[in-house]
Design an enzyme around this catalytic site. Structure first.
Site, PDB file in Angstrom:
ATOM      1  N   THR A 317      93.525  17.747 -10.930  1.00 55.28           N
ATOM      2  CA  THR A 317      94.192  18.108  -9.682  1.00 55.28           C
ATOM      3  C   THR A 317      95.683  17.853  -9.821  1.00 55.28           C
ATOM      4  O   THR A 317      96.100  16.859 -10.400  1.00 55.28           O
ATOM      5  CB  THR A 317      93.623  17.309  -8.486  1.00 55.28           C
ATOM      6  N   HIS A 369      83.078   3.523 -12.149  1.00 59.66           N
ATOM      7  CA  HIS A 369      82.924   2.354 -13.024  1.00 59.66           C
ATOM      8  C   HIS A 369      81.461   2.071 -13.340  1.00 59.66           C
ATOM      9  O   HIS A 369      81.155   1.276 -14.248  1.00 59.66           O
ATOM     10  CB  HIS A 369      83.555   1.129 -12.359  1.00 59.66           C
TER      11      HIS A 369
END
Length: 406
Positions: A317, A369
């Site tokens: 992006t 994560h």
């Protein structure tokens, strides 16, 4: 013959759409394949074409949510096309001419004063008296013009707040696409262990390459040599080095891909869209730039299809086009990571023991994560940085003209 037009399926897994806008009116004559409505799904806005020519009767209102396969309009295919292309006027009782009848003049009514006319509620009177506001300057919204407590409160200027300006507000319904984007973003924040790591990139080498070759590149290939091809190639290289970033969680398993489908975030007329560059690992600089241009144009013109936005293993992006200096992009689920590009600003940096001015871009990698460790995320972003700062060596195999097909 009356044809029932049903909502077609815009794509797999989509069971409902919303009528965003009717492009015709009830009773209009429509031609076959004429766009008669825009419909929103949770992934894109699509046009609904007329299946046959005839007079149309609408069966759904703008804003209605309709199931795939539900009838939204009828088309009378036996109706002849009216002259001038307009639908024939339907004669009603109201449109028939009737003799004009003389009517006796009505007596003039005088407004009858009531208890509420021009009066204040006790609470309103107390507020206005305390603030020293003349009741004649306050418009009453109560029955027969009675000034209510709310009217009095609104008439009291707030401390430090300027009065007399426009303080209107409007309310509009969110499109199905915008609501779906909102749901997905909230889900990404709530359902992933999202973390962001940052780095900075010296864009001087890319600036130099573009300055030297951009005109020749555009003349030969018909597309500009932009930043997206460099970033896409750098991301593909880093994904091959760190395959966990090109993976996603599926239940209790990790699903990894041996291809790189790169989603690119594009701002369209209906909101954020994320078309996909398929098998980016097989594309050249020219191929990436051509595909980015094609997808961006289709998204901005509202022609993008659901299939073109389905899938993707990693997202890029670019908030820099809007002037963003730094951000923490949100993962595009079910993907596990997203790279944020930002604006390029000349900043002082240290080079060979000296402070110099260079075009610097801050980059950010948000990652899940649960599946990507800190070592992999940082290593991935460093790999992107290295490729962008040494593009001739790491992205072009030492041969710029061959890589750019010049």
């Amino acid at each position: 013959m009356v044809l029932e037009m049903k909502v077609p399926s815009p794509g797999e897994s989509i069971t409902e759409v919303e009528i965003a806008e009717w492009l015709v009116q009830d009773g209009d004559y429509v031609e076959k394949d004429q766009a008669i409505a825009e419909v929103d799904s949770d992934k894109a806005t699509l046009e609904l074409p007329a299946e046959e020519s005839g007079i149309i009767t609408l069966k759904a209102e703008e804003g209605d949510a309709v199931a795939v396969g539900e009838v939204v309009c009828l088309i009378d295919t036996s109706a002849a096309k009216p002259e001038g292309g307009a639908a024939p006027a339907v004669e009603t009782k109201e449109t028939k001419e009737e003799p004009v009848k003389a009517e006796a003049p009505k007596p003039v009514e005088t407004k009858k004063e009531t208890y509420a006319s021009g009066t204040l509620s006790p609470a309103a009177k107390k507020i206005l008296d305390e603030k020293g506001i003349d009741a004649d300057s306050v418009s009453g919204s109560g029955r027969d013009g009675r000034i209510t407590k709310e009217d009095a409160v609104k008439a009291v200027p707030s401390m430090g707040t300027p009065t007399g300006g426009n303080r209107g507000e409007s309310r509009s319904k969110l499109s199905m696409l915008r609501r779906k984007v909102a749901e997905r973003l909230v889900a990404a924040k709530n359902e992933t262990a999202m973390l962001t790591t940052f780095n900075e990139v010296d864009m001087s080498p890319i600036f130099a390459l573009r300055k030297q070759y951009k005109e020749t590149f555009k003349e030969k290939h018909g597309v500009s040599l932009g930043f997206m091809s460099f970033f896409t190639k750098a991301v593909v290289r880093a994904l091959e080095m760190y395959p966990a970033v090109n993976s996603m969680i599926d239940g209790k398993e990790m699903l990894s891909y041996d291809f790189c489908d790169i989603s690119i975030a594009v701002s369209g007329p209906k909101g954020l869209m994320v078309p996909v560059i398929r098998n980016a690992e097989n594309l050249t600089f020219r191929g990436v730039e051509a595909e980015v241009k094609r997808l961006a144009i289709r998204a901005r013109e509202g022609e993008i299809t659901v299939d073109e936005m389905t899938g993707g293993t990693f997202t890029i992006t670019n908030g820099g086009v809007f002037g963003s200096m730094l951000s923490t992009p949100i993962i595009n689920p079910p993907q596990s990571a997203i790279l944020g590009m930002h604006n390029i600003v000349e900043r002082p940096i240290a080079k060979n023991g000296q402070v110099v001015i260079a075009p610097i871009m801050y980059v950010a990698l948000s990652y899940d994560h649960r599946i990507i460790d800190g070592k992999e995320s940082v290593g991935f972003l460093v790999a992107v940085k290295e490729a962008l700062e040494s593009p001739e060596e790491l992205l072009m195999d030492g041969n710029v003209k061959k890589a750019l097909e010049l």
